[in-house]
Design a protein around this motif. Structure first.
Motif, mmCIF file in Angstrom:
data_model
loop_
_atom_site.group_PDB
_atom_site.id
_atom_site.type_symbol
_atom_site.label_atom_id
_atom_site.label_comp_id
_atom_site.label_asym_id
_atom_site.label_seq_id
_atom_site.Cartn_x
_atom_site.Cartn_y
_atom_site.Cartn_z
ATOM 1 N N PRO A 162 -36.584 -11.909 -5.652
ATOM 2 C CA PRO A 162 -36.111 -12.956 -5.601
ATOM 3 C C PRO A 162 -35.769 -13.030 -6.624
ATOM 4 N N LEU A 163 -36.006 -12.717 -7.910
ATOM 5 C CA LEU A 163 -35.281 -12.284 -8.930
ATOM 6 C C LEU A 163 -34.699 -11.932 -9.625
ATOM 7 N N ILE A 164 -33.849 -10.680 -8.620
ATOM 8 C CA ILE A 164 -33.271 -9.552 -10.126
ATOM 9 C C ILE A 164 -32.517 -9.786 -8.942
ATOM 10 N N ASP A 165 -31.118 -9.338 -10.499
ATOM 11 C CA ASP A 165 -29.742 -9.215 -9.584
ATOM 12 C C ASP A 165 -29.084 -7.486 -10.642
ATOM 13 N N ARG A 166 -30.384 -6.750 -10.911
ATOM 14 C CA ARG A 166 -29.554 -5.715 -11.069
ATOM 15 C C ARG A 166 -31.137 -4.561 -11.249
ATOM 16 N N THR A 167 -30.917 -3.323 -11.056
ATOM 17 C CA THR A 167 -32.028 -2.621 -11.012
ATOM 18 C C THR A 167 -31.933 -1.282 -11.871
ATOM 19 N N LEU A 168 -32.297 -0.714 -12.419
ATOM 20 C CA LEU A 168 -32.472 0.280 -13.166
ATOM 21 C C LEU A 168 -33.593 1.374 -12.458
ATOM 22 N N ILE A 169 -33.654 2.820 -11.953
ATOM 23 C CA ILE A 169 -34.537 3.452 -11.778
ATOM 24 C C ILE A 169 -34.416 4.239 -13.265
ATOM 25 N N LEU A 170 -35.704 4.286 -13.780
ATOM 26 C CA LEU A 170 -36.537 5.843 -14.359
ATOM 27 C C LEU A 170 -36.813 7.167 -13.575
ATOM 28 N N LYS A 171 -37.061 7.849 -14.263
ATOM 29 C CA LYS A 171 -37.018 9.112 -13.599
ATOM 30 C C LYS A 171 -37.353 10.420 -15.031
ATOM 31 N N ASP A 172 -38.020 11.062 -15.607
ATOM 32 C CA ASP A 172 -38.138 11.611 -16.584
ATOM 33 C C ASP A 172 -38.076 11.269 -17.154
ATOM 34 N N ARG A 173 -37.993 9.681 -17.795
ATOM 35 C CA ARG A 173 -38.096 8.574 -18.642
ATOM 36 C C ARG A 173 -36.266 8.076 -19.304
ATOM 37 N N THR A 174 -35.759 8.414 -17.847
ATOM 38 C CA THR A 174 -34.216 8.272 -18.555
ATOM 39 C C THR A 174 -33.959 7.677 -16.985
#
Length: 199
Positions: A162-174
């Motif tokens: 309900p709060l977000i409009d964008r998601t960044l997926i982090l993997k291995d600090r990237t």
């Protein structure tokens, strides 16, 4: 909102943005200006590191007045109003609060700072359902009124939808993926499968 498994670098990212860590390389920019070149930009960023709190023995009112010195737009009236609304006593020590009440107070403190960028590290971790709903409702109300930006880390995407409009997926600090949720909703397709039984 950065999402990843534990240990992928979510907390490190927030602490770097908030200048709690010195960078090995790169820059933190706000509107193309480095926060190292214009240190006033740091007052536009609010981040509370619960791992290294120095004010656990202070009352909630004392903590608010401390942050008032750091944030020129800090609104003590807003803080006291919200504390009363959620029945958090001004004269209670922070260390005496339950984990859920601490989480709620931290959100109230962040909102009252009137910082343009609020960084929250796993803000719903360990909160019961009722407190979590209160925190989400409070954030939604205040984002609409104040027009600040939230950067929230989590390993649970469902609770933050309900709060977000964008998601960044982090993997291995990237950052491995960058999703705009509105685009995903427009392109999503629902599939329904009917499987034969083993009768």
């Amino acid at each position: 909102m950065p999402v990843s498994r534990n240990g992928a670098g979510k907390s490190t990212l927030l602490k770097s943005i908030a200048s709690h860590y010195l960078l090995d390389g790169g820059q933190i920019l706000i509107d193309q200006v480095s926060i190292d070149e214009d240190r006033r930009l740091r007052t536009q960023i609010f981040y509370l590191d619960e791992d290294h709190l120095f004010f656990k023995n202070l009352t909630l009112l004392q903590i608010g007045r401390f942050y008032q010195q750091a944030y020129s737009q800090f609104d003590e009236n807003q803080m006291t109003t919200l504390l009363a609304q959620y029945r958090l006593p001004l004269k209670q020590n922070y260390r005496q609060l339950s984990k859920g009440m601490r989480g709620l107070f931290n959100i109230i403190l962040a909102i009252s700072s009137h910082a343009r960028y609020i960084l929250l590290d796993e803000p719903f971790d360990g909160l019961d359902v009722i407190i979590r709903k209160n925190v989400i409702r409070l954030l939604l109300d205040q984002v609409g009124e104040q027009q600040f930006s939230l950067l929230i880390t989590s390993h649970n995407l469902a609770e933050l939808e309900p709060l977000i409009d964008r998601t960044l997926i982090l993997k291995d600090r990237t950052i491995s993926h960058d999703y705009r949720l509105e685009t995903l909703r427009q392109t999503a397709r629902k599939l329904q499968l009917v499987l034969k039984t083993n009768e």
